[in-house]
Design a protein around this motif. Structure first.
Motif, PDB file in Angstrom:
ATOM      1  N   THR A  93     -45.751   8.043  17.178  1.00  0.00           N
ATOM      2  CA  THR A  93     -45.261   7.775  18.525  1.00  0.00           C
ATOM      3  C   THR A  93     -46.188   8.450  19.533  1.00  0.00           C
ATOM      4  O   THR A  93     -47.029   9.273  19.161  1.00  0.00           O
ATOM      5  CB  THR A  93     -43.842   8.336  18.710  1.00  0.00           C
ATOM      6  N   VAL A  94     -46.020   8.113  20.793  1.00  0.00           N
ATOM      7  CA  VAL A  94     -46.779   8.769  21.858  1.00  0.00           C
ATOM      8  C   VAL A  94     -46.527  10.275  21.807  1.00  0.00           C
ATOM      9  O   VAL A  94     -47.459  11.078  21.884  1.00  0.00           O
ATOM     10  CB  VAL A  94     -46.404   8.188  23.244  1.00  0.00           C
ATOM     11  N   THR A  95     -45.279  10.654  21.640  1.00  0.00           N
ATOM     12  CA  THR A  95     -44.924  12.079  21.594  1.00  0.00           C
ATOM     13  C   THR A  95     -45.620  12.784  20.440  1.00  0.00           C
ATOM     14  O   THR A  95     -46.135  13.896  20.608  1.00  0.00           O
ATOM     15  CB  THR A  95     -43.391  12.241  21.479  1.00  0.00           C
ATOM     16  N   GLU A  96     -45.680  12.142  19.285  1.00  0.00           N
ATOM     17  CA  GLU A  96     -46.359  12.752  18.136  1.00  0.00           C
ATOM     18  C   GLU A  96     -47.860  12.878  18.374  1.00  0.00           C
ATOM     19  O   GLU A  96     -48.468  13.883  17.997  1.00  0.00           O
ATOM     20  CB  GLU A  96     -46.093  11.929  16.869  1.00  0.00           C
ATOM     21  N   TYR A 144     -55.802   6.558  23.520  1.00  0.00           N
ATOM     22  CA  TYR A 144     -55.171   5.719  22.493  1.00  0.00           C
ATOM     23  C   TYR A 144     -54.385   4.598  23.141  1.00  0.00           C
ATOM     24  O   TYR A 144     -53.581   4.823  24.060  1.00  0.00           O
ATOM     25  CB  TYR A 144     -54.188   6.522  21.643  1.00  0.00           C
ATOM     26  N   GLU A 145     -54.603   3.382  22.651  1.00  0.00           N
ATOM     27  CA  GLU A 145     -53.824   2.230  23.080  1.00  0.00           C
ATOM     28  C   GLU A 145     -53.966   1.127  22.032  1.00  0.00           C
ATOM     29  O   GLU A 145     -54.982   1.038  21.352  1.00  0.00           O
ATOM     30  CB  GLU A 145     -54.272   1.717  24.448  1.00  0.00           C
ATOM     31  N   PRO A 146     -52.953   0.313  21.888  1.00  0.00           N
ATOM     32  CA  PRO A 146     -53.056  -0.792  20.928  1.00  0.00           C
ATOM     33  C   PRO A 146     -54.062  -1.830  21.416  1.00  0.00           C
ATOM     34  O   PRO A 146     -54.206  -2.042  22.618  1.00  0.00           O
ATOM     35  CB  PRO A 146     -51.637  -1.361  20.888  1.00  0.00           C
ATOM     36  N   LYS A 187     -52.405   5.895  26.418  1.00  0.00           N
ATOM     37  CA  LYS A 187     -53.086   5.611  27.684  1.00  0.00           C
ATOM     38  C   LYS A 187     -52.117   5.060  28.725  1.00  0.00           C
ATOM     39  O   LYS A 187     -52.173   5.437  29.895  1.00  0.00           O
ATOM     40  CB  LYS A 187     -54.228   4.625  27.445  1.00  0.00           C
ATOM     41  N   GLY A 188     -51.206   4.181  28.302  1.00  0.00           N
ATOM     42  CA  GLY A 188     -50.276   3.560  29.230  1.00  0.00           C
ATOM     43  C   GLY A 188     -48.971   4.315  29.422  1.00  0.00           C
ATOM     44  O   GLY A 188     -48.127   3.899  30.202  1.00  0.00           O
ATOM     45  N   ALA A 189     -48.821   5.436  28.718  1.00  0.00           N
ATOM     46  CA  ALA A 189     -47.575   6.211  28.817  1.00  0.00           C
ATOM     47  C   ALA A 189     -47.461   6.871  30.195  1.00  0.00           C
ATOM     48  O   ALA A 189     -48.456   7.084  30.888  1.00  0.00           O
ATOM     49  CB  ALA A 189     -47.529   7.277  27.731  1.00  0.00           C
TER      50      ALA A 189
END
Length: 91
Positions: free
Chosen positions: A4-7, A54-56, A67-69
Protein backbone atom coordinates in the motif's frame (compact mmCIF):
# COMPACT_ATOMS: atom_id res chain seq x y z
CA UNK A 1 0.09 -9.04 -2.37
CA UNK A 2 0.91 -5.49 -3.40
CA UNK A 3 2.19 -2.91 -0.99
CA UNK A 4 0.00 0.00 0.00
CA UNK A 5 1.01 3.65 -0.16
CA UNK A 6 1.35 3.61 3.63
CA UNK A 7 3.66 0.59 3.52
CA UNK A 8 5.83 2.21 0.86
CA UNK A 9 6.12 5.39 2.88
CA UNK A 10 6.91 3.36 6.00
CA UNK A 11 9.84 1.85 4.09
CA UNK A 12 11.27 5.36 3.86
CA UNK A 13 10.99 6.15 7.57
CA UNK A 14 14.56 5.04 8.30
CA UNK A 15 15.81 7.45 5.63
CA UNK A 16 13.75 10.28 7.11
CA UNK A 17 15.17 9.52 10.57
CA UNK A 18 18.74 9.34 9.29
CA UNK A 19 18.55 12.64 7.41
CA UNK A 20 16.88 14.43 10.31
CA UNK A 21 19.36 12.90 12.78
CA UNK A 22 22.41 13.93 10.77
CA UNK A 23 21.05 17.48 10.45
CA UNK A 24 20.31 17.63 14.20
CA UNK A 25 23.72 16.20 15.11
CA UNK A 26 22.17 13.22 16.89
CA UNK A 27 23.08 10.58 14.29
CA UNK A 28 26.36 8.79 15.03
CA UNK A 29 28.81 9.78 12.28
CA UNK A 30 31.93 9.32 14.37
CA UNK A 31 34.90 8.37 12.21
CA UNK A 32 33.21 9.47 8.99
CA UNK A 33 34.54 12.24 6.78
CA UNK A 34 32.19 15.01 5.70
CA UNK A 35 32.27 13.57 2.18
CA UNK A 36 31.15 10.18 3.51
CA UNK A 37 28.38 11.77 5.54
CA UNK A 38 27.19 13.71 2.50
CA UNK A 39 27.21 10.52 0.39
CA UNK A 40 25.17 8.72 3.04
CA UNK A 41 22.65 11.56 3.20
CA UNK A 42 22.45 11.67 -0.62
CA UNK A 43 21.72 7.93 -0.82
CA UNK A 44 18.83 8.43 1.57
CA UNK A 45 17.55 11.49 -0.30
CA UNK A 46 17.65 9.39 -3.48
CA UNK A 47 15.78 6.55 -1.74
CA UNK A 48 13.00 8.88 -0.63
CA UNK A 49 12.83 10.52 -4.05
CA UNK A 50 12.40 7.12 -5.68
CA UNK A 51 9.63 6.10 -3.28
CA UNK A 52 7.74 9.34 -3.93
CA UNK A 53 7.72 8.61 -7.68
CA UNK A 54 6.04 5.19 -7.40
CA UNK A 55 2.94 4.98 -9.56
CA UNK A 56 1.17 2.28 -11.55
CA UNK A 57 1.93 2.23 -15.27
CA UNK A 58 -1.54 0.97 -16.20
CA UNK A 59 -4.74 -0.42 -14.72
CA UNK A 60 -3.30 -3.94 -14.34
CA UNK A 61 -0.21 -2.69 -12.43
CA UNK A 62 -0.51 -3.16 -8.67
CA UNK A 63 2.24 -0.63 -7.86
CA UNK A 64 0.85 1.74 -5.23
CA UNK A 65 0.24 5.29 -6.42
CA UNK A 66 2.54 7.08 -4.01
CA UNK A 67 3.12 9.87 -6.53
CA UNK A 68 -0.62 10.59 -6.71
CA UNK A 69 -1.29 10.15 -2.99
CA UNK A 70 -2.37 13.08 -0.86
CA UNK A 71 0.49 15.42 -0.02
CA UNK A 72 -0.35 15.18 3.66
CA UNK A 73 0.73 11.53 3.63
CA UNK A 74 4.13 12.50 2.24
CA UNK A 75 4.93 15.62 4.28
CA UNK A 76 7.77 14.16 6.37
CA UNK A 77 9.36 12.50 3.35
CA UNK A 78 9.29 15.66 1.24
CA UNK A 79 10.65 17.68 4.18
CA UNK A 80 13.49 15.18 4.70
CA UNK A 81 14.48 15.48 1.03
CA UNK A 82 14.67 19.25 1.43
CA UNK A 83 16.57 18.93 4.71
CA UNK A 84 19.05 16.47 3.20
CA UNK A 85 19.61 18.52 0.06
CA UNK A 86 20.14 21.68 2.12
CA UNK A 87 22.50 19.84 4.49
CA UNK A 88 24.67 18.61 1.62
CA UNK A 89 24.76 22.07 0.04
CA UNK A 90 25.88 23.61 3.34
CA UNK A 91 28.52 20.98 4.05
Amino acid sequence: MAQTVTECLAAGTDSVNLIDGVKAGSWDVEGMTQAEINEMVQRNVDHLSTILLYEPVDASDDTPDVKGAAGSKKTTHVAAITTGTDYIAAN
